[in-house]
Design an enzyme around this catalytic site. Structure first.
Site, PDB file in Angstrom:
ATOM      1  N   ASN A  90      13.424   4.929  -5.570  1.00  0.00           N
ATOM      2  CA  ASN A  90      14.068   3.671  -5.195  1.00  0.00           C
ATOM      3  C   ASN A  90      13.513   2.560  -6.089  1.00  0.00           C
ATOM      4  O   ASN A  90      12.306   2.480  -6.302  1.00  0.00           O
ATOM      5  CB  ASN A  90      13.794   3.369  -3.722  1.00  0.00           C
ATOM      6  N   HIS A 141      25.072   7.673  -1.206  1.00  0.00           N
ATOM      7  CA  HIS A 141      23.706   8.140  -1.436  1.00  0.00           C
ATOM      8  C   HIS A 141      22.964   8.260  -0.113  1.00  0.00           C
ATOM      9  O   HIS A 141      23.363   7.661   0.877  1.00  0.00           O
ATOM     10  CB  HIS A 141      22.955   7.172  -2.363  1.00  0.00           C
ATOM     11  N   CYS A 183      16.125  23.699  22.880  1.00  0.00           N
ATOM     12  CA  CYS A 183      16.807  24.980  23.122  1.00  0.00           C
ATOM     13  C   CYS A 183      17.429  24.979  24.524  1.00  0.00           C
ATOM     14  O   CYS A 183      18.566  25.418  24.706  1.00  0.00           O
ATOM     15  CB  CYS A 183      15.835  26.147  22.986  1.00  0.00           C
ATOM     16  N   GLU A 232      18.099  -5.194  24.483  1.00  0.00           N
ATOM     17  CA  GLU A 232      17.598  -3.958  23.882  1.00  0.00           C
ATOM     18  C   GLU A 232      16.201  -4.168  23.291  1.00  0.00           C
ATOM     19  O   GLU A 232      15.303  -3.362  23.504  1.00  0.00           O
ATOM     20  CB  GLU A 232      18.554  -3.462  22.788  1.00  0.00           C
TER      21      GLU A 232
HETATM   22 ZN   LIG Z   1      14.215  24.951  20.125  1.00  0.00          ZN
END
Ligand SMILES: [Zn+2]
Ligand SMILES: [Zn+2]
Ligand SMILES: [Zn+2]
Length: 325
Positions: free
Chosen positions: A68, A158, A191, A301
Site C-alpha cells: 500500500n 482490489h 460447526c 451503536e
Molecule cells: Zn468448526
C-alpha cells in the site's frame, strides 16, 4: 459466540428497495495506478501472476500484489513494546498490501469469471503463507472495500491485507467465545451453527459441496452474509484446490445476488481465520463476512455495541435465495 445483542427492528422492516443510496458504478474518468502501463505508479510488486512470463512491474500480469502506498503500518523495525505508566505502547509494525484482482478497470469481483476469483483466493493464501513466517505478526486480515461508501479510495477492483503484531479485538471476541464453547461442549460452535442452519434452512442462502452461505442469526447489518466451509477448518490458508474452486463459485454467486437484490451496493467483506501461531485448532472455524453498506452506524451503536438492523435475517436470506442471477 461473541455475546453481542442486536435489535431486529421488525416494525420498521425494510425491503431491499427501501434503502436509499448511490449505486456503485465504475466511471473510469481519473488516472488509475492499478491499470496496465501504470505499474511504476505503485510501489514495486511483491508478487504477481504472470502466465506469459512477462517481467516484474510491467504489463502482462493477471493479478498483482503491491505494498500500500499509504500504509497504516510499516514493515521495517522492531515492535519495542513498553509501558508508559499504566499505559502500553509499541511501534506501528505490520504489513499493508493491496491485491489488484484484475488488470481490467471495468470489472468488479462479482463480474469476474469464477476461475479469476479463484486466483484472487490463491493470492490471499500465498500472501498469508509468506507473512506467517514473520514471527512479529500475530494476525493477518484480508478485507475488501467495494465502493466509495465502503471506504474504497480507488475504483479499480482490489482487496487489502494487513498483517498485525497483535490479535485484533473483534477476532479475539470470536476466538474467546469459540474457545469457551469448546471448553464446555468439546465441539466447534461454528460447526454446530452450520448443522443447525442446514436443518432449519430459514437463513440459508445457498450451499455447495464444501460451503454454506447463511444470513447469521444476529446480524449487525441488513443483508449481512457469512460463507463458511461446511467441514471444520480453522485456517483459510490450509484450503485445498477443490475447496478454493467451490469457494470462488459461492462467493461469486453471493456477490451477484447482492448486486441484483440491492442494486449494486457498496460492501465490505472480511476473512476471519485463526491467528498465525495457532492456525490448527478444533475450536475456531474460518469464514467470510460480507456486509453491504446500507445503514449508518450512529451514536447508539457507538455507545452500546448494539446494532439496530431493520431487516430480519430470515427475510434477507429469502430475498437473496430467490434472486435470479
Ligand atoms: Zn468448526
Ligand atoms: Zn484501473
Ligand atoms: Zn468473524
Amino acid at each position: 459466540m461473541t455475546g453481542r445483542w442486536v435489535i431486529i427492528a421488525t416494525d420498521r422492516s425494510k425491503r431491499p428497495s427501501d434503502f436509499v443510496r448511490e449505486r456503485v458504478q465504475i466511471r473510469g474518468t481519473s488516472f488509475c495506478p492499478f491499470c496496465y502501463h501504470h505499474e511504476a505508479k505503485t510501489p514495486p510488486e511483491i508478487m504477481a501472476y504472470r502466465p506469459d512470463g512477462s517481467p516484474r512491474n510491467s504489463p502482462g500480469w493477471t493479478l498483482r500484489v503491491v505494498p500500500n502506498k499509504f500504509p497504516a503500518l510499516g514493515i521495517e523495525g522492531i515492535l519495542g513494546r513498553q509501558g508508559e505508566g499504566l499505559y502500553d505502547k509499541m511501534n506501528g509494525i505490520g504489513a499493508h498490501e493491496v491485491i489488484i484482482e484484475t488488470p481490467d478497470h471495468n470489472l468488479t469481483l462479482a463480474g469476474m469469471p469464477a476461475s479469476q476469483i479463484e486466483d484472487v483466493l490463491w493470492a490471499y493464501r500465498d500472501r498469508i503463507v509468506d507473512l506467517t513466517r514473520d514471527r512479529r505478526f500475530k494476525y493477518i486480515l484480508i478485507f475488501k472495500n467495494h465502493g466509495d461508501a465502503a471506504g474504497a479510495s480507488l475504483e479499480h477492483t482490489h482487496s487489502q491485507l494487513i498483517a498485525l503484531p497483535v490479535v485484533p479485538k473483534r477476532v479475539l471476541e470470536e476466538l474467546e467465545g469459540a474457545k469457551s464453547y469448546y471448553g464446555y461442549k468439546e465441539r466447534c460452535v461454528f460447526c454446530d451453527m452450520i448443522q443447525q442452519e442446514l436443518e432449519s434452512r430459514t437463513r440459508v442462502v445457498a450451499e455447495n459441496d464444501g460451503f454454506l452461505a447463511v444470513a447469521p442469526f444476529a446480524p449487525r447489518f441488513p443483508f449481512e452474509l457469512w460463507i463458511l466451509p461446511k467441514s471444520h477448518q480453522s485456517a483459510f490458508e490450509d484450503s485445498r484446490k477443490d475447496e478454493f474452486e467451490q469457494l470462488a463459485s459461492i462467493l461469486k454467486d453471493m456477490l451477484m445476488r447482492i448486486d441484483k437484490v440491492l442494486d449494486l451496493p457498496a460492501y465490505n467483506f472480511i476473512v476471519h481465520t485463526s491467528p498465525t501461531p495457532d492456525t490448527e485448532n478444533d475450536y475456531y472455524h474460518w469464514h467470510f463476512e460480507i456486509m453491504p453498506k446500507l445503514t449508518k452506524v450512529a451514536g447508539f451503536e457507538w455507545g452500546t455495541g448494539f446494532y439496530i438492523n431493520p431487516t430480519p435475517p430470515e427475510e434477507a436470506a429469502k430475498f437473496l435465495r430467490e434472486a435470479v442471477v
